[in-house]
Design an enzyme around this catalytic site. Structure first.
Site, mmCIF file in Angstrom:
data_model
loop_
_atom_site.group_PDB
_atom_site.id
_atom_site.type_symbol
_atom_site.label_atom_id
_atom_site.label_comp_id
_atom_site.label_asym_id
_atom_site.label_seq_id
_atom_site.Cartn_x
_atom_site.Cartn_y
_atom_site.Cartn_z
ATOM 1 N N SER A 139 6.396 -13.128 -4.095
ATOM 2 C CA SER A 139 6.014 -13.342 -2.702
ATOM 3 C C SER A 139 7.228 -13.769 -1.868
ATOM 4 C CB SER A 139 4.878 -14.369 -2.619
ATOM 5 O OG SER A 139 4.307 -14.404 -1.341
ATOM 6 N N ASP A 236 -3.888 -6.673 -2.351
ATOM 7 C CA ASP A 236 -3.226 -7.874 -1.849
ATOM 8 C C ASP A 236 -3.670 -8.130 -0.415
ATOM 9 O OD1 ASP A 236 -1.482 -9.860 -0.952
ATOM 10 O OD2 ASP A 236 0.231 -9.058 -2.056
ATOM 11 N N HIS A 266 -2.723 -10.575 -4.756
ATOM 12 C CA HIS A 266 -1.427 -11.109 -4.351
ATOM 13 C C HIS A 266 -0.693 -11.822 -5.483
ATOM 14 C CE1 HIS A 266 1.727 -12.530 -1.765
ATOM 15 N NE2 HIS A 266 1.478 -13.789 -2.089
#
Length: 291
Positions: A139, A236, A266
């Protein structure tokens, strides 16, 4: 430019690369690489006039692997631990750590910025590792991974981005209605909805957003020429998988694959996601040590 993946299937993955689309098999049992937990103690990296950084590491062969967590995350997540177990089994060096103000590290997260966290990663590379490193960023860690690869090209052997959130806070903020942006600017804080904490939102300062604008990478070619692997889930809800395609289009490296998991979310932390991550790093280590 990287090819864009347009199809996938439920029980596998589709990989997009400069060479086209290929199936990625995942037939080997996961427990070979993620079946045990290593007991290692937290250490602290001291820095003059800066908060201490908490970290855990394994000494071993090159290339080493460094895991970069996501926003408001820490070094004890499933991906970080799975990679540590894998590196130990293979005898390669590995470092996982907490950013300033996160996890066991010192400092206040409220005063941190993308720039400060980038410096954290650079300190880890410079002070805790030797030789070439594979950076694995999750991320926001994927965004920092790109910034660090640009700053330390001689130390960066390869990149693996998981749900890479390049420019994420800035791009989402800019997409808000004008009235919402003005209110955030006036109040000085942006409450971003999340399902990952009890409060149901992250409080992000307006100053954090303005500072992050200095580190955006998607507005021009990304001068990274090492092998790059980007993994993203098509389910996601936090960072759309299209961001990884944008990153792929901007990166200059000809050795780049994008892998999309049809049902991946995610965090990409279920059993098959972890298996794919470990295999991706394994493939890169093999490539770097046999070429």
């Amino acid at each position: 430019m990287a090819a864009v993946v347009l199809r996938s299937w439920s029980r596998g993955v589709v990989r997009a690369s400069h060479g086209g689309i290929t199936a990625c098999r995942t037939t080997e049992p996961l427990h070979r690489h993620t079946g045990f937990r290593q007991k290692s103690s937290v250490q602290f990296l001291s820095r003059p006039d800066l908060p201490k950084l908490a970290y855990q590491n394994i000494k071993g062969k090159s290339p080493g692997v460094i895991f970069l967590p996501g926003f408001a995350s820490n070094m004890n997540g499933q991906k970080a631990v799975a990679l540590e177990e894998f590196c130990k089994s293979l005898g390669h060096s590995y470092v996982r750590f907490d950013y300033t103000g996160c996890g066991a590290s010192e400092g206040e997260a409220e005063t941190c910025t993308i720039g400060k966290w980038k410096k954290d990663v650079l300190t880890v590379i410079d002070e805790l590792t030797e030789g070439p490193q594979i950076l694995v960023g999750s991320s926001m860690g994927g965004w920092l991974m790109l910034l660090v690869a640009i700053a330390r090209p001689d130390r960066t052997a390869a990149l693996v981005g998981v749900s890479t959130a390049a420019d994420h806070f800035v791009s989402v903020f800019k997409s808000l209605p004008i009235e919402a942006k003005k209110e955030i600017e006036e109040k000085g804080v942006w409450k971003v909805a999340t399902k990952y904490n009890e409060e149901g939102f992250y409080s992000i300062s307006y100053d954090f957003i303005k500072e992050a604008e200095n580190h955006c990478v998607l507005h021009s070619p990304i001068p990274v020429t090492c092998p790059v692997r980007l993994i993203h889930g098509m389910k996601d809800d936090d960072v759309p998988w299209h961001v990884s395609i944008q990153v792929a289009d901007r990166i200059l490296s000809p050795d780049l694959d994008v892998t999309l998991r049809k049902h991946g979310q995610h965090r990409m932390s279920d059993k098959d996601d972890l298996k794919l991550l470990v295999y991706t790093v394994d493939d890169l280590i093999d490539k770097l040590t046999t070429n």
